[in-house]
Scaffold this motif. Structure first.
Motif, short mmCIF file in Angstrom:
data_model
loop_
_atom_site.label_atom_id
_atom_site.label_comp_id
_atom_site.label_asym_id
_atom_site.label_seq_id
_atom_site.Cartn_x
_atom_site.Cartn_y
_atom_site.Cartn_z
N GLN A 1 0.82 -1.22 0.00
CA GLN A 1 0.00 0.00 0.00
C GLN A 1 0.85 1.26 0.00
N ASN A 2 2.07 1.16 0.45
CA ASN A 2 2.97 2.31 0.43
C ASN A 2 3.49 2.63 -0.97
N ALA A 3 3.28 1.72 -1.92
CA ALA A 3 3.73 1.97 -3.30
C ALA A 3 2.97 3.12 -3.93
N VAL A 4 1.80 3.42 -3.42
CA VAL A 4 1.01 4.55 -3.94
C VAL A 4 1.76 5.86 -3.72
N PHE A 5 2.44 5.97 -2.60
CA PHE A 5 3.19 7.19 -2.31
C PHE A 5 4.40 7.34 -3.22
N GLU A 6 4.89 6.23 -3.76
CA GLU A 6 6.02 6.26 -4.69
C GLU A 6 5.55 6.39 -6.14
#
Length: 135
Positions: free
Chosen positions: A30-35
């Motif tokens: 889910q942190n890939a959205v920030f990248e």
């Protein structure tokens, strides 16, 4: 039959571990959205690599087990020191340290009747095995 059970045990153990890691991977992706990356693609890539690592670990564990342990099917069982306790618990018979048991030399076929507390010293070198009819 024993070999199949051993393989299934390792598969089951590693598969449970794999499912736990896949669950944690789902939350970490889910942190890939920030990248500014597509989370689905990142999840698929990481899951594929995780699966490859798991298959490698399963194969490595099974092969190392079969190379380190000798399994003889007739009336002889060869087990290492760590597996003695689990073997005895599985058969649900309590064996005292002073009970006499039979061990057999793999090369010469010589049979000795010794106390259970002395078994460790004979099994360490790998030339002696416990006879199945002891239990």
């Amino acid at each position: 039959m024993l070999e199949k059970k051993i393989i299934l045990y390792f598969l089951d153990d590693k598969w449970k571990e794999h499912l736990r890691e896949m669950d944690s991977l789902r939350y970490s992706v889910q942190n890939a959205v920030f990248e500014q990356k597509d989370p689905l693609i990142v999840y698929k890539q990481n899951a594929f690599h995780l699966f490859q690592e798991r298959i490698y670990e399963i194969n490595k564990k099974i092969i190392s087990f079969f190379l380190n342990f000798t399994i003889i099917k007739n009336d002889i069982i060869c087990i290492n020191n760590k597996m003695i306790d689990s073997f005895l618990k599985k058969n649900r018979k309590k064996i005292g340290r002073n009970i006499k048991i039979n061990i057999r030399h793999l090369i010469t076929g010589e049979i000795k009747n010794i106390k259970f507390k002395q078994v460790d010293s004979f099994l360490k070198n790998g030339e002696w095995v416990l006879e199945n009819n002891n239990f």
